[in-house]
Design a protein around this motif. Structure first.
Motif, short mmCIF file in Angstrom:
data_model
loop_
_atom_site.label_atom_id
_atom_site.label_comp_id
_atom_site.label_asym_id
_atom_site.label_seq_id
_atom_site.Cartn_x
_atom_site.Cartn_y
_atom_site.Cartn_z
N ALA A 67 0.84 -1.20 0.00
CA ALA A 67 0.00 0.00 0.00
C ALA A 67 0.87 1.25 0.00
O ALA A 67 1.94 1.29 0.62
CB ALA A 67 -0.92 0.00 1.21
N LEU A 68 0.43 2.29 -0.74
CA LEU A 68 1.17 3.55 -0.79
C LEU A 68 1.03 4.29 0.54
O LEU A 68 -0.05 4.32 1.14
CB LEU A 68 0.64 4.42 -1.93
CG LEU A 68 0.74 3.81 -3.33
CD1 LEU A 68 0.15 4.76 -4.35
CD2 LEU A 68 2.17 3.48 -3.69
N ASP A 69 2.13 4.87 0.97
CA ASP A 69 2.15 5.62 2.22
C ASP A 69 1.59 7.02 1.97
O ASP A 69 2.30 7.91 1.49
CB ASP A 69 3.57 5.70 2.76
CG ASP A 69 3.63 6.33 4.15
OD1 ASP A 69 2.56 6.67 4.68
OD2 ASP A 69 4.74 6.47 4.69
N GLN A 70 0.30 7.20 2.26
CA GLN A 70 -0.34 8.48 2.01
C GLN A 70 -0.10 9.49 3.12
O GLN A 70 -0.45 10.66 2.97
CB GLN A 70 -1.85 8.26 1.84
CG GLN A 70 -2.20 7.35 0.68
CD GLN A 70 -3.69 7.16 0.51
OE1 GLN A 70 -4.47 7.81 1.20
NE2 GLN A 70 -4.08 6.29 -0.38
N GLN A 71 0.47 9.06 4.23
CA GLN A 71 0.75 9.99 5.32
C GLN A 71 2.00 10.83 5.06
O GLN A 71 2.17 11.87 5.68
CB GLN A 71 0.92 9.20 6.63
CG GLN A 71 -0.33 8.51 7.11
CD GLN A 71 -1.35 9.48 7.67
OE1 GLN A 71 -1.04 10.66 7.85
NE2 GLN A 71 -2.55 9.02 7.94
N HIS A 72 2.88 10.37 4.17
CA HIS A 72 4.14 11.08 3.90
C HIS A 72 4.31 11.23 2.39
O HIS A 72 5.16 10.56 1.78
CB HIS A 72 5.33 10.33 4.50
CG HIS A 72 5.17 10.02 5.96
ND1 HIS A 72 4.69 8.81 6.42
CD2 HIS A 72 5.41 10.77 7.06
CE1 HIS A 72 4.65 8.83 7.73
NE2 HIS A 72 5.08 10.01 8.16
N PRO A 73 3.53 12.11 1.77
CA PRO A 73 3.58 12.20 0.30
C PRO A 73 4.76 13.00 -0.23
O PRO A 73 5.11 12.87 -1.38
CB PRO A 73 2.26 12.89 -0.03
CG PRO A 73 1.95 13.72 1.17
CD PRO A 73 2.48 12.96 2.35
N PHE A 74 5.38 13.86 0.60
CA PHE A 74 6.40 14.78 0.09
C PHE A 74 7.80 14.43 0.58
O PHE A 74 8.71 15.24 0.43
CB PHE A 74 6.07 16.22 0.52
CG PHE A 74 4.68 16.64 0.20
CD1 PHE A 74 4.25 16.79 -1.10
CD2 PHE A 74 3.77 16.89 1.22
CE1 PHE A 74 2.96 17.17 -1.39
CE2 PHE A 74 2.48 17.28 0.94
CZ PHE A 74 2.07 17.42 -0.37
N VAL A 75 7.98 13.28 1.19
CA VAL A 75 9.26 12.98 1.81
C VAL A 75 10.37 12.90 0.76
O VAL A 75 11.41 13.56 0.88
CB VAL A 75 9.17 11.67 2.61
CG1 VAL A 75 10.55 11.21 3.05
CG2 VAL A 75 8.28 11.86 3.83
N GLN A 76 10.18 12.10 -0.28
CA GLN A 76 11.24 11.91 -1.27
C GLN A 76 11.53 13.18 -2.06
O GLN A 76 12.69 13.54 -2.29
CB GLN A 76 10.87 10.77 -2.21
CG GLN A 76 10.92 9.40 -1.56
CD GLN A 76 10.59 8.29 -2.54
OE1 GLN A 76 9.80 8.47 -3.46
NE2 GLN A 76 11.18 7.13 -2.33
N THR A 77 10.48 13.89 -2.47
CA THR A 77 10.68 15.11 -3.24
C THR A 77 11.41 16.17 -2.43
O THR A 77 12.38 16.79 -2.91
CB THR A 77 9.31 15.67 -3.69
OG1 THR A 77 8.64 14.67 -4.47
CG2 THR A 77 9.50 16.92 -4.53
#
Length: 583
Positions: A67-77
């Motif tokens: 499942a995609l981690d929707q709580q941390h959408p901007f971590v990698q960017t």
């Protein structure tokens, strides 16, 4: 009769209060929103693609979905943005602290990559330092050529206007050697350090996002109570919206750059139209027809070779535009937003197959983010070293050949950096003694090279006189406005526009035929001839709930029973006597 295969509709669990996430595009159909990440395929898949690829009995049924981690959408960017800015800042600071000043024009070496290790070695063990001093000096001289290649483009090319081809040619070999050494030997070490820092920074940013979600919930942004309309909550919402806009800015900019455009195709069509127009002119001139249209004043004023150059040039440019479009399709242009190839996900729900499979999965999950940041490190290193090296060489070469230094300085002044430009010009004049700007190559070595080249060119003077005589004879009537207007309007405007219109109509016809094919084959909702093909050769599948889903084993048993009942119908009922019934 085609067998009907029903597929379960994945249930959507109730979701709590979450920070809004940017959903990834499906990596298979590039149309649907990503529902899960497939570890083996290294793709984000939508619900329909999961149903199509994970058919019971296929090898893909053993693949792992997360499942995609929707709580941390901007971590990698945000992590990549922070690390990229840090790398550029560190390079700038190292270059600034390397001692670049007025002594730069006196020949002092500039080697920020070796200056700190050399100083540390001299402080740690002077014996080893003096033993390798000559080698370190050689390496420092090689690195100095790379930095001088960059700085001479600004100081001698733009500021002073004294750049020359000889200076560029003498700097490029050692600069290329340093660039290759950095990319080959230091690149892997830098990638490892970058990836480790990326993992640490991403963990820190994830904690900040958790704290931001907790703060938003605290001020009343996550609930539906009366506090949501208070001025405090409104101000908090505006602040969170500004933060989201800032965090999404890199993704939005990347989406604009990766969206496919039609301008290369239009340029290609225009080049083809010009090539066809000039080809018609060449054929008419070669055949001796309509000489008043194919030349400036008569048939003999333009040679066949002169006319043959134009269509070859235009068709070559059209071919390059096509190659550019194919290159952009494979590299930059994508369908939809380009997301990370390994997004942040949650631990899988699938049970382990055995202990070795669990260890392999855990190892791959740990190193997935590491590999992503390692790839980002290689990309930024390639941009800062290889791409910058190539760009500076091309820019200096164009500035030397076409004298673009005054144009660049004018643009810099209009941008509001005139004070910095004047300060650097004063510094350049004090360091070199050249008071005249844009004086060109005034060094003795440049003059000697120019003299030698001139003497070599003198040997071709006779050929140059012949070409000049031919050109003067061919263009002797260029001052006549009628012939100039006739040539431009007819062969470079009217006929190309007509041919461009024909190409445009041809493209519209192809689009119309493709739309008709889609209407006949797919139908309104995949109920056209495609449905007839499945009815004849394949089977159907539908999205249903889990309770309505019929597994392949139950379906095969049911179909076998139906076929058996159809082939062996029961005997018809008849009136029988009591004795017969007893028998």
């Amino acid at each position: 009769v085609a067998a009907t295969q029903k597929w379960p509709t994945p249930s959507c669990p109730a979701r709590g209060r979450q920070v809004a996430a940017i959903m990834s595009k499906c990596g298979e159909c590039t149309a649907g929103k990503g529902s899960a990440y497939c570890v083996e395929l290294n793709k984000v898949l939508c619900r329909q693609c999961v149903g199509r690829l994970f058919y019971p009995g296929l090898k893909s049924c053993d693949f792992t979905l997360e499942a995609l981690d929707q709580q941390h959408p901007f971590v990698q960017t945000l992590t990549v943005t922070v690390l990229h800015i840090s790398v550029v800042a560190v390079m700038g600071i190292a270059l600034w602290r390397s001692g670049i000043g007025s002594d730069y024009f006196q020949g002092q070496n500039t080697c920020p990559a070796l200056s700190l290790p050399r100083q540390a070695l001299a402080r740690f063990d002077p014996n080893i330092f003096y033993y390798y001093k000559s080698s370190l000096s050689t390496y420092c001289d090689i690195e100095d050529s790379f930095w001088r290649l960059l700085m001479d483009g600004w100081l001698r090319g733009v500021i002073g206007g004294t750049d020359s081809l000889l200076l560029l040619a003498s700097t490029v070999p050692k600069a290329w050697l340093f660039k290759s050494a950095v990319s080959t030997f230091l690149g892997p070490i830098y990638a490892v350090l970058y990836a480790i820092c990326g993992l640490i920074v991403s963990m820190f940013i994830a904690r900040l996002e958790d704290a931001g979600g907790w703060l938003a919930k605290l001020v009343g942004l996550g609930g539906s109570g009366g506090g949501g309309g208070s001025p405090k909550a409104s101000g908090a919402k505006a602040g969170v919206g500004a933060v989201k806009f800032f965090l999404r800015a890199p993704l939005n900019l990347k989406a604009r750059l990766t969206t496919k455009s039609t301008w290369p195709k239009q340029v290609r069509m225009w080049c083809i139209a010009l090539g066809m127009s000039t080809s018609v002119r060449l054929v008419l001139h070669w055949a001796g027809l309509f000489g008043w249209l194919t030349s400036h004043g008569g048939k003999d004023e333009v040679s066949v070779w002169q006319l043959a150059f134009e269509p070859l040039l235009y068709f070559y440019l059209a071919r390059k535009c096509g190659a550019l479009t194919d290159k952009l399709d494979k590299t930059i242009w994508k369908k939809g937003v380009v997301t990370a190839s390994a997004p942040l996900t949650l631990w899988r729900k699938k049970p382990m197959k055995d202990i070795t499979e669990l260890i392999a999965y855990t190892k791959g999950r740990i190193f997935r983010s590491y590999s992503y940041y390692e790839k980002q490190a290689k990309d930024i290193l390639h941009l800062l070293v290889d791409d910058m090296f190539n760009f500076v060489i091309v820019a200096r070469l164009m500035a030397i050949l076409f004298g673009l230094a005054p144009v660049v300085r004018g643009l810099i002044r209009k941008a509001g950096f005139g004070a910095i430009l004047d300060h650097h010009q004063d510094w350049f004049q004090q360091g070199t003694g050249f008071l005249d700007i844009d004086a060109g190559a005034k060094y003795m070595s440049d003059r000697l090279v120019k003299f030698g080249v001139h003497e070599v060119v003198v040997g071709f003077k006779l050929l140059g006189d012949i070409v000049e005589a031919e050109s003067e004879e061919a263009f002797s009537h260029m001052d006549t406005v009628w012939y100039m207007a006739k040539e431009f309007v007819l062969w470079r405007l009217s006929i190309p526009i007509f041919l461009y219109y024909l190409e445009y109509r041809w493209g519209a016809l192809l689009k119309k035929q493709q739309a008709n094919y889609k209407r006949v084959w797919q139908g309104g909702d995949w109920d056209g001839e495609f449905c007839d093909m499945l009815d004849k050769y394949g089977s159907y599948w539908n999205m249903v709930s889990k309770e309505e889903w019929e597994t392949p084993k139950k379906r095969d048993a049911r179909l076998a029973a139906e076929r058996a009942a159809a082939s062996n119908p029961p005997p018809p009922a008849s009136d029988a006597s009591p004795m017969g019934s007893e028998k």
